[in-house]
Design a protein around this motif. Sequence first.
Motif, PDB file in Angstrom:
ATOM      1  N   TRP A 237       0.944  -1.075  -0.505  1.00  0.00           N
ATOM      2  CA  TRP A 237      -0.112   0.134   0.073  1.00  0.00           C
ATOM      3  C   TRP A 237       0.645   0.704  -0.186  1.00  0.00           C
ATOM      4  O   TRP A 237       2.290   1.309   0.412  1.00  0.00           O
ATOM      5  N   GLU A 238       1.000   2.342  -0.011  1.00  0.00           N
ATOM      6  CA  GLU A 238       1.383   4.027  -0.952  1.00  0.00           C
ATOM      7  C   GLU A 238       0.638   3.787   0.518  1.00  0.00           C
ATOM      8  O   GLU A 238      -0.841   4.752   0.717  1.00  0.00           O
ATOM      9  N   THR A 239       1.338   5.278   0.675  1.00  0.00           N
ATOM     10  CA  THR A 239       1.170   5.695   2.648  1.00  0.00           C
ATOM     11  C   THR A 239       1.296   7.073   2.160  1.00  0.00           C
ATOM     12  O   THR A 239       1.991   7.718   1.067  1.00  0.00           O
ATOM     13  N   ILE A 240       0.124   7.342   2.893  1.00  0.00           N
ATOM     14  CA  ILE A 240      -1.170   9.362   2.865  1.00  0.00           C
ATOM     15  C   ILE A 240      -0.136   9.840   3.984  1.00  0.00           C
ATOM     16  O   ILE A 240       0.096  10.792   3.688  1.00  0.00           O
ATOM     17  N   VAL A 241      -0.829   8.768   5.070  1.00  0.00           N
ATOM     18  CA  VAL A 241      -0.231   9.184   6.493  1.00  0.00           C
ATOM     19  C   VAL A 241      -0.066   8.488   7.136  1.00  0.00           C
ATOM     20  O   VAL A 241      -0.417   7.557   7.433  1.00  0.00           O
ATOM     21  N   ASP A 242       1.676   8.927   7.408  1.00  0.00           N
ATOM     22  CA  ASP A 242       2.099   7.634   8.405  1.00  0.00           C
ATOM     23  C   ASP A 242       2.251   7.322   9.638  1.00  0.00           C
ATOM     24  O   ASP A 242       1.506   8.586  10.016  1.00  0.00           O
ATOM     25  N   PRO A 243       1.650   6.578  10.515  1.00  0.00           N
ATOM     26  CA  PRO A 243       1.494   6.196  11.465  1.00  0.00           C
ATOM     27  C   PRO A 243       2.978   6.407  12.568  1.00  0.00           C
ATOM     28  O   PRO A 243       3.353   6.831  11.800  1.00  0.00           O
TER      29      PRO A 243
END
Length: 322
Positions: free
Chosen positions: A278-284
Motif C-alpha cells: 500500500w502507498e502511504t498517505i498519512v504515516d502512523p
Amino acid sequence: MLKHSSGRTLYYGKGDVLVYRTYAKPLQVAAVPESAFEGDRNIIFAHNIKFAVSGDKLLASFTEGSNTFVVATDSMKNFLLRNAAEYEGGTTEGLLLFLGRRFLQRYPHITSAEISADRLPFQALDVPGSDGFVRNELVFRRSHNDHASAGLELVSRDGNVEVLASWSGLTGLQLIKVSGSSFYGFVRDEYTTLPDSYDRPLFIFLDIFWRYGDPEQAADAAKGKYVAAEQISDIAHTVFYEEQSPSIQHLIWLIGQRILIRFPQLAEVSFESNNRTWETIVDPASPGQPGVFTEPRPPYGFQGFTVIRADVQPEAPAAGGE
Ligand SMILES: O=c1[nH]c(=O)c2[nH]c(=O)[nH]c2[nH]1
C-alpha cells in the motif's frame, strides 16, 4: 509437451469446463500445527477444468481439413462432465487423473493430454442449532478467495497411460501484514527514488505450487500423504505473521522452508509473488497507531522462486517466535 512427433506444436481442447460434482468422497488429511484444516466433506466438489490433447493422427485435421480423427471439443466437454459422476475419490489431482486417463483409454489415437483445474471453493456455513451453532450441510457460500489448483501431463503408449508431470497449487492468495515488514539496504544509485522502509504495510499476492516425491500420493488421499491447499494457505499466513520480513524474496523462502518441513512427502515448492504494498498517505506515528494508505500505482514488482528439498535446514526452528 503437446506436440506432434516432428517437434511442432499441435493441440486442441476445451477450457472453462465447469464441473459441479456433488457428494464426492470426503477428504481427511493429517493435521499440521499451523492449520485447523483436517478435511472437507466434499459435498460440493466443483472445478473449472481445462483439457487439451495431441497426437500424430490429428495432423491431417490441421493440414488437410480432415476431421476423421477429431473428437469434437463439445464431446470432450460432455465426456468430462458425464465421467465426473463416476469419480470415487475426493481430490482435484485424483479427479484429473481419472478423467484424463479415461479419455486416453477411450480414444487410443489420441496419445497425449494436458488437464488442469481450478477448484471453485464453496464455504461451509454455520446455522443455529439446539445447542449453539452447527455446521450445515445444505447451504454453501461461493468463495472468491484463494483456491486449490492442479495439473497433469499424460501420455498413452499401447493403451497404458503414464503421468509425465504433475503439479498441485494454491492460486490467488492475497495477504496484508499491517506492521512488521521492512525493505532497506538495496542498491542505491542515481536511479533510486525509493526510501528505505523499516516498517511497511506489506500486501502480497501469492501463487504457490508444489510437487510430490511420489505423485500417487497426490491422486489418492487414502495413502495418507495428501497435502491440502487449505493447509498451504494457513502455513503461508502463519509464517507471514510470525516472521519479520526484510523482503518478499526472503519471506517466500521462509514459507517454503516451513512447507517442506511440515510435508516431507513434497519434493519442492514454488512461488510466484506480487508486491502490492500500500502507498502511504498519512504515516502512523508509531506501529499500532492510525495511518492512511491507498492502492499502489502501477507497475508492480514480482518474484519467482523454488525451494527444493536440499534447501531444508534441519536445524531451522519448526515454528518461529515473536
Ligand atoms: O520485497 C521487496 N523486494 C524487492 O525486490 C523490492 N523492490 C522494491 O521496489 N520493493 C521491493 N520489495
